[in-house]
Design an enzyme around this catalytic site. Structure first.
Site, mmCIF file in Angstrom:
data_model
loop_
_atom_site.group_PDB
_atom_site.id
_atom_site.type_symbol
_atom_site.label_atom_id
_atom_site.label_comp_id
_atom_site.label_asym_id
_atom_site.label_seq_id
_atom_site.Cartn_x
_atom_site.Cartn_y
_atom_site.Cartn_z
ATOM 1 N N HIS A 72 1.002 -1.522 -0.073
ATOM 2 C CA HIS A 72 -0.326 -0.196 -0.241
ATOM 3 C C HIS A 72 1.324 1.291 0.445
ATOM 4 O O HIS A 72 2.119 1.530 0.924
ATOM 5 C CB HIS A 72 -1.100 0.021 1.186
ATOM 6 C CG HIS A 72 -1.648 -0.891 1.369
ATOM 7 N ND1 HIS A 72 -3.057 -1.589 2.254
ATOM 8 C CD2 HIS A 72 -2.135 -2.354 0.331
ATOM 9 C CE1 HIS A 72 -3.832 -2.472 2.142
ATOM 10 N NE2 HIS A 72 -2.893 -2.192 0.693
ATOM 11 N N TYR A 196 -9.081 4.907 7.887
ATOM 12 C CA TYR A 196 -9.348 5.777 9.397
ATOM 13 C C TYR A 196 -10.159 6.768 9.328
ATOM 14 O O TYR A 196 -10.252 7.826 8.818
ATOM 15 C CB TYR A 196 -7.871 6.092 9.720
ATOM 16 C CG TYR A 196 -6.935 4.981 10.045
ATOM 17 C CD1 TYR A 196 -7.035 4.964 11.311
ATOM 18 C CD2 TYR A 196 -5.843 4.518 8.872
ATOM 19 C CE1 TYR A 196 -5.344 4.100 11.671
ATOM 20 C CE2 TYR A 196 -5.463 3.757 9.239
ATOM 21 C CZ TYR A 196 -4.719 3.346 10.464
ATOM 22 O OH TYR A 196 -3.906 2.514 10.381
ATOM 23 N N PRO A 288 -2.590 -0.107 18.829
ATOM 24 C CA PRO A 288 -3.041 -0.519 17.619
ATOM 25 C C PRO A 288 -3.025 0.429 16.356
ATOM 26 O O PRO A 288 -3.410 -0.062 15.565
ATOM 27 C CB PRO A 288 -3.847 -1.312 17.585
ATOM 28 C CG PRO A 288 -4.216 -0.892 18.445
ATOM 29 C CD PRO A 288 -3.367 -0.295 19.905
ATOM 30 N N LYS A 292 2.391 -0.075 15.090
ATOM 31 C CA LYS A 292 4.077 -0.367 15.426
ATOM 32 C C LYS A 292 4.154 -1.771 16.363
ATOM 33 O O LYS A 292 5.718 -1.779 16.642
ATOM 34 C CB LYS A 292 4.958 0.926 15.917
ATOM 35 C CG LYS A 292 3.754 1.980 15.285
ATOM 36 C CD LYS A 292 4.276 2.602 14.432
ATOM 37 C CE LYS A 292 4.269 3.045 13.245
ATOM 38 N NZ LYS A 292 5.101 2.561 11.903
ATOM 39 N N TYR A 381 4.597 6.129 9.786
ATOM 40 C CA TYR A 381 3.903 5.272 9.405
ATOM 41 C C TYR A 381 3.960 4.137 8.911
ATOM 42 O O TYR A 381 4.563 3.035 8.893
ATOM 43 C CB TYR A 381 2.139 5.488 8.518
ATOM 44 C CG TYR A 381 1.150 4.490 8.745
ATOM 45 C CD1 TYR A 381 0.396 4.353 9.723
ATOM 46 C CD2 TYR A 381 1.215 3.824 7.627
ATOM 47 C CE1 TYR A 381 -0.856 4.558 9.479
ATOM 48 C CE2 TYR A 381 0.608 2.360 7.410
ATOM 49 C CZ TYR A 381 -0.991 3.019 8.805
ATOM 50 O OH TYR A 381 -1.813 2.003 8.924
#
Length: 389
Positions: A72, A196, A288, A292, A381
């Site tokens: 992604h 998200y 979460p 990570k 990220y």
């Protein structure tokens, strides 16, 4: 029995450490209280940073991940009736994430270790740690393993950290006022990248495990129980939180698994106690939201494997002495990012008359309107380069 390194835990941290040590000519022995079938079927987060992908590939266990994982190049932040893509390929060129289930990583690592002849004792009873300040050894069942070093990779509830006297531990912990309801469903993903969603009803996440299996998370009260949620109620809430942008419809299907995850941050300092070294969830837990946990465990193991290699080759303990400080620098940076992502996206109540909600919206708008802020999110990220830690 004897081994240079005794490893407790056959999760990603312990298994990767064993494989890296083997490739450096260092013998180890892995002890795991669960069965192999349990280790290979335990579904957890599967978002791998670029550095994690590179590490697994270099260790010789990347073939299936590269063939079956989904690369992604961005994520979507959804709020205020609109979706906003954070484009990794534009903000952090050459770096991405790979969606590949943690249980699949574990399968690959177990197979590689066993093929290499690394001993793994599954279903080990009564594992205990002894004499960490002298000549360390492990006992399990009727067996004893003498070793130079013990690596505690057995998770938050394992015996490794519990074997250290409380007066030698410094604990830092934060528990959030909500939990995550995790949902694994046999349904094709409704989006090509992770979504998200910060809705007025609370946070939710749309993720995926394969072309046919999706993973979802819902922000729920901290005392929520999985059995109190019917499948109909789960889909209704997921649709209400995700179908907030024009033209988006959430596909539904059979739900395979529902669980509740406590949202907490936890760090133990130091990460070394004599001849015992903690790695992964035994030393730290992150919320979460930023995906990570597994990635931070891999970062620990890279440092520990290099330090053990130096020690076994030359006798120098310089790397071992620096292990805790080196890892903790990265741990706290990741804690900061995970906490920031959590506060950015979740509902924390309206006891302030809505002030904090409006500040939260302003922060979200800042991230999607400012290239500098979007870059900070993107580079954290996909994973900070190891040399930046």
């Amino acid at each position: 029995m004897k081994a240079r390194v005794g490893i407790i835990g056959a999760g990603p941290a312990g298994l990767l450490l064993a494989l890296l040590l083997h490739r450096s000519g260092i013998d180890s022995f892995v002890v795991e209280r669960r069965s192999r079938a349990h280790c290979e079927s335990r579904v957890r987060a599967g978002v791998l940073e670029q550095g994690t992908v590179d590490t697994l590939t270099a260790a010789g266990v990347g073939e299936r991940m590269l063939a079956e994982g989904h690369v992604h190049h961005g994520i979507e932040l959804r709020f205020g009736g609109r979706g906003h893509r954070i484009a990794f390929e534009d903000l952090v060129p050459g770096r991405a994430i790979t969606v590949y289930g943690q249980q699949e990583v574990v399968k690959d690592l177990i197979a590689a270790n066993l093929a290499a002849g690394v001993p793994i004792r599954f279903e080990a009873d009564d594992v205990a740690v002894h004499d960490i300040d002298g000549d360390p050894f492990l006992t399990f069942g009727a067996d004893r393993l003498d070793c130079d070093v013990i690596a505690g990779c057995d998770g938050f509830h394992g015996v490794s950290r519990a074997s250290v006297p409380a007066n030698r531990l410094r604990l830092f912990e934060k528990t959030y006022r909500f939990a995550w309801l995790g949902v694994l469903a046999d349904v094709a993903p409704s989006a090509s990248e992770l979504v998200y969603s910060a809705s007025e009803r609370g946070f939710s996440l749309h993720s995926m495990r394969s072309d046919l299996v999706s993973r979802f998370y819902l922000q729920v009260p901290p005392d929520a129980r999985a059995e109190d949620w019917t499948h109909e109620a789960i889909w209704a809430e997921l649709k209400a939180r995700h179908e907030t942008v024009p033209g988006f419809t959430l596909a539904t299907g059979p739900i395979r698994e529902v669980d509740v995850a406590v949202m907490r941050s936890f760090v133990v300092e130091p990460m070394r106690f004599g001849r015992l070294f903690l790695a992964g969830d035994a030393a730290h837990i992150v919320p979460p939201t930023g995906a990570k946990g597994l990635n931070l465990a891999v970062a620990d193991v890279r440092v520990l494997a290099a330090a053990l290699g130096e020690y076994c080759r030359t006798g120098s303990e310089a790397g071992l002495d620096a292990y805790s400080a080196t890892c903790l620098r990265r741990v706290w940076r990741v804690q900061h990012f995970s906490s920031w992502m959590t506060s950015l996206l979740h509902r924390f109540g309206d006891g302030d008359g809505g002030f904090d909600r409006r500040i939260q919206r302003a922060r979200l708008e800042g991230v999607v309107r400012s290239r500098a802020q979007a870059t900070v999110l993107a580079e954290n990220y996909v994973g900070l380069p190891y040399e930046d830690a």
